[in-house]
Design a protein around this motif. Sequence first.
Motif, mmCIF file in Angstrom:
data_model
loop_
_atom_site.group_PDB
_atom_site.id
_atom_site.type_symbol
_atom_site.label_atom_id
_atom_site.label_comp_id
_atom_site.label_asym_id
_atom_site.label_seq_id
_atom_site.Cartn_x
_atom_site.Cartn_y
_atom_site.Cartn_z
ATOM 1 N N ALA A 9 -36.756 -37.879 -13.555
ATOM 2 C CA ALA A 9 -37.137 -36.908 -12.523
ATOM 3 C C ALA A 9 -37.620 -35.611 -13.155
ATOM 4 C CB ALA A 9 -35.945 -36.634 -11.609
ATOM 5 N N THR A 10 -38.657 -35.038 -12.583
ATOM 6 C CA THR A 10 -39.222 -33.792 -13.091
ATOM 7 C C THR A 10 -38.491 -32.588 -12.515
ATOM 8 O OG1 THR A 10 -40.834 -33.584 -11.296
ATOM 9 C CG2 THR A 10 -41.477 -34.918 -13.210
ATOM 10 N N GLY A 11 -38.717 -31.443 -13.149
ATOM 11 C CA GLY A 11 -38.125 -30.210 -12.642
ATOM 12 C C GLY A 11 -38.614 -29.878 -11.240
ATOM 13 N N LYS A 12 -39.876 -30.198 -10.947
ATOM 14 C CA LYS A 12 -40.421 -29.938 -9.620
ATOM 15 C C LYS A 12 -39.706 -30.776 -8.556
ATOM 16 C CE LYS A 12 -45.107 -28.506 -10.901
ATOM 17 N NZ LYS A 12 -46.561 -28.812 -10.777
ATOM 18 N N GLN A 13 -39.384 -32.024 -8.903
ATOM 19 C CA GLN A 13 -38.674 -32.872 -7.952
ATOM 20 C C GLN A 13 -37.277 -32.335 -7.659
ATOM 21 O OE1 GLN A 13 -39.307 -36.569 -10.243
ATOM 22 N NE2 GLN A 13 -40.170 -37.455 -8.370
ATOM 23 N N TRP A 14 -36.563 -31.938 -8.714
ATOM 24 C CA TRP A 14 -35.221 -31.382 -8.516
ATOM 25 C C TRP A 14 -35.283 -30.093 -7.710
ATOM 26 C CZ3 TRP A 14 -31.192 -34.195 -8.857
ATOM 27 C CH2 TRP A 14 -31.089 -35.219 -9.827
ATOM 28 N N ALA A 15 -36.248 -29.226 -8.053
ATOM 29 C CA ALA A 15 -36.390 -27.949 -7.340
ATOM 30 C C ALA A 15 -36.715 -28.181 -5.869
ATOM 31 C CB ALA A 15 -37.473 -27.095 -7.997
ATOM 32 N N LEU B 219 -44.976 -30.212 2.355
ATOM 33 C CA LEU B 219 -45.533 -29.022 1.723
ATOM 34 C C LEU B 219 -45.450 -29.111 0.200
ATOM 35 C CD1 LEU B 219 -46.675 -26.122 2.246
ATOM 36 C CD2 LEU B 219 -44.305 -25.313 2.124
ATOM 37 N N PHE B 220 -44.294 -29.528 -0.321
ATOM 38 C CA PHE B 220 -44.105 -29.627 -1.767
ATOM 39 C C PHE B 220 -44.787 -30.856 -2.364
ATOM 40 C CE2 PHE B 220 -39.867 -27.303 -0.911
ATOM 41 C CZ PHE B 220 -40.496 -26.067 -1.004
ATOM 42 N N ASN B 221 -44.976 -31.890 -1.550
ATOM 43 C CA ASN B 221 -45.686 -33.106 -1.964
ATOM 44 C C ASN B 221 -45.079 -33.739 -3.213
ATOM 45 O OD1 ASN B 221 -47.719 -35.046 -1.618
ATOM 46 N ND2 ASN B 221 -49.112 -33.987 -3.020
ATOM 47 N N GLN B 222 -43.760 -33.857 -3.246
ATOM 48 C CA GLN B 222 -43.073 -34.432 -4.396
ATOM 49 C C GLN B 222 -42.342 -35.729 -4.038
ATOM 50 O OE1 GLN B 222 -43.090 -33.205 -7.663
ATOM 51 N NE2 GLN B 222 -44.691 -31.862 -6.849
ATOM 52 N N ILE B 223 -42.527 -36.229 -2.816
ATOM 53 C CA ILE B 223 -41.812 -37.419 -2.381
ATOM 54 C C ILE B 223 -42.737 -38.300 -1.546
ATOM 55 C CG2 ILE B 223 -40.912 -36.128 -0.405
ATOM 56 C CD1 ILE B 223 -38.472 -37.924 -0.389
ATOM 57 N N ASP B 224 -42.624 -39.599 -1.717
ATOM 58 C CA ASP B 224 -43.414 -40.561 -0.946
ATOM 59 C C ASP B 224 -42.929 -40.559 0.511
ATOM 60 O OD1 ASP B 224 -44.613 -42.872 0.170
ATOM 61 O OD2 ASP B 224 -44.665 -43.857 -1.782
ATOM 62 N N ASP B 225 -43.869 -40.533 1.453
ATOM 63 C CA ASP B 225 -43.512 -40.500 2.873
ATOM 64 C C ASP B 225 -42.595 -41.653 3.278
ATOM 65 O OD1 ASP B 225 -45.063 -38.269 3.159
ATOM 66 O OD2 ASP B 225 -46.739 -39.265 4.152
ATOM 67 N N ILE B 226 -42.755 -42.797 2.650
ATOM 68 C CA ILE B 226 -41.970 -43.974 3.028
ATOM 69 C C ILE B 226 -40.479 -43.785 2.722
ATOM 70 C CG2 ILE B 226 -42.068 -45.281 0.840
ATOM 71 C CD1 ILE B 226 -42.762 -47.761 2.553
ATOM 72 N N ARG C 10 -34.453 -47.571 -0.269
ATOM 73 C CA ARG C 10 -35.487 -46.811 0.422
ATOM 74 C C ARG C 10 -35.092 -45.332 0.498
ATOM 75 N NH1 ARG C 10 -39.174 -50.136 3.517
ATOM 76 N NH2 ARG C 10 -39.955 -48.229 4.440
ATOM 77 N N TYR C 11 -34.964 -44.730 -0.669
ATOM 78 C CA TYR C 11 -34.701 -43.302 -0.754
ATOM 79 C C TYR C 11 -35.160 -42.806 -2.126
ATOM 80 C CZ TYR C 11 -30.576 -44.495 -3.617
ATOM 81 O OH TYR C 11 -29.738 -44.969 -4.595
ATOM 82 N N ASP C 12 -35.459 -41.512 -2.202
ATOM 83 C CA ASP C 12 -35.891 -40.904 -3.455
ATOM 84 C C ASP C 12 -34.657 -40.328 -4.153
ATOM 85 O OD1 ASP C 12 -38.536 -39.564 -4.872
ATOM 86 O OD2 ASP C 12 -36.794 -38.231 -4.943
ATOM 87 N N VAL C 13 -34.416 -40.761 -5.382
ATOM 88 C CA VAL C 13 -33.164 -40.418 -6.067
ATOM 89 C C VAL C 13 -32.987 -38.912 -6.293
ATOM 90 C CG1 VAL C 13 -31.801 -40.711 -8.162
ATOM 91 C CG2 VAL C 13 -32.937 -42.689 -7.139
ATOM 92 N N PRO C 14 -33.909 -38.227 -7.011
ATOM 93 C CA PRO C 14 -33.667 -36.797 -7.261
ATOM 94 C C PRO C 14 -33.643 -35.947 -5.999
ATOM 95 C CG PRO C 14 -35.887 -37.424 -7.966
ATOM 96 C CD PRO C 14 -35.138 -38.686 -7.678
ATOM 97 N N HIS C 15 -34.482 -36.290 -5.027
ATOM 98 C CA HIS C 15 -34.483 -35.516 -3.790
ATOM 99 C C HIS C 15 -33.199 -35.730 -2.992
ATOM 100 C CE1 HIS C 15 -38.826 -34.966 -4.521
ATOM 101 N NE2 HIS C 15 -38.694 -33.913 -3.738
ATOM 102 N N THR C 16 -32.677 -36.943 -3.008
ATOM 103 C CA THR C 16 -31.438 -37.218 -2.291
ATOM 104 C C THR C 16 -30.271 -36.455 -2.904
ATOM 105 O OG1 THR C 16 -32.195 -39.432 -1.642
ATOM 106 C CG2 THR C 16 -29.817 -39.029 -1.602
#
Length: 296
Positions: A35-41, A70-77, A236-242
């Motif tokens: 995961a990138t810093g942008k994803q964690w942020a 807005l941040f565009n760091q996660i897939d809509d699905i 069906r979830y994004d790990v760093p965002h979750t």
Amino acid sequence: MLLALQILFGALAAGTGIGLIFDITKNRMDELKGATGKQWASGFTVGIIANLLDTLGCGSYAPSTFMYKLFNQIDDIDIPGTLNIGDTFPVIFEAFIFTASVDCDPMFLWIMYICAAVGSFGFASIVTKWPRNKIRWALGIIMIPLAAIMLCKNTGVGPFGIIGTATGLHGWKLVVAAVLNILWGALMDIGFGLYAPCMATCLLLGVDATACFPVFMGSCAVLMPACSIEFIRTHRYDVPHTVGNALGGIIGVFIAWKVVTSLPMFWLINLICIVLLWTSYTLISSALKDKKAGIA
């Protein structure tokens, strides 16, 4: 009965946490490490802001979806699963606070919580199989009437402006509230926040506005672990965002509880309505763009 609810909330938080940790360590460590810093942020920021608003009764799903876009760091699905799993922990924290501090009929709470969980768990196995554009269309369309409900409630138009005094419901009113909470719980699985429609339902049936808070917060605290099981199982979830959303969300709840004492809620809710409509527009636009390009 209230102690039993507190124990239930603790068990649900522990169970969801164990399931999430097990899935990440066994199947998704590469995503966590990569995961990138942008994803964690992004996840952390969304968690703090959205759950601060959530604790104030504005709901977190609409602003969360808006910020994710807005941040565009996660897939809509992955948005529905990320929202349900990531917000589980801060919402349970909210439920602890409000069931302990706000007077509400315990039996009414139990019935509403069970119905919300039934609706959510029964629908999760369906929504996790939906393609990306179907999720976009579902979220985009549903956000329009949600904005209308919130705006009517905020401006006192129609039944949403009626002030009730009850701390619980009985008879046919309880049946209506319970059936609708099954529906609101089911719609939570595609990112349609339960807070606004559940609060509108309770207000319409004569529940005191303050007593609505433990109803909708506890409903979400119970149903989100129920559907999170399916989202975790199907990945069906994004790990760093979750993870970021969960940690940031708890901080956001704490700030709202301890620091924020009053806000111009009329204008804040109007702003959330605008956010809902804008997010609806962006989701539907993305779906139309993909459809034009031949992407399902």
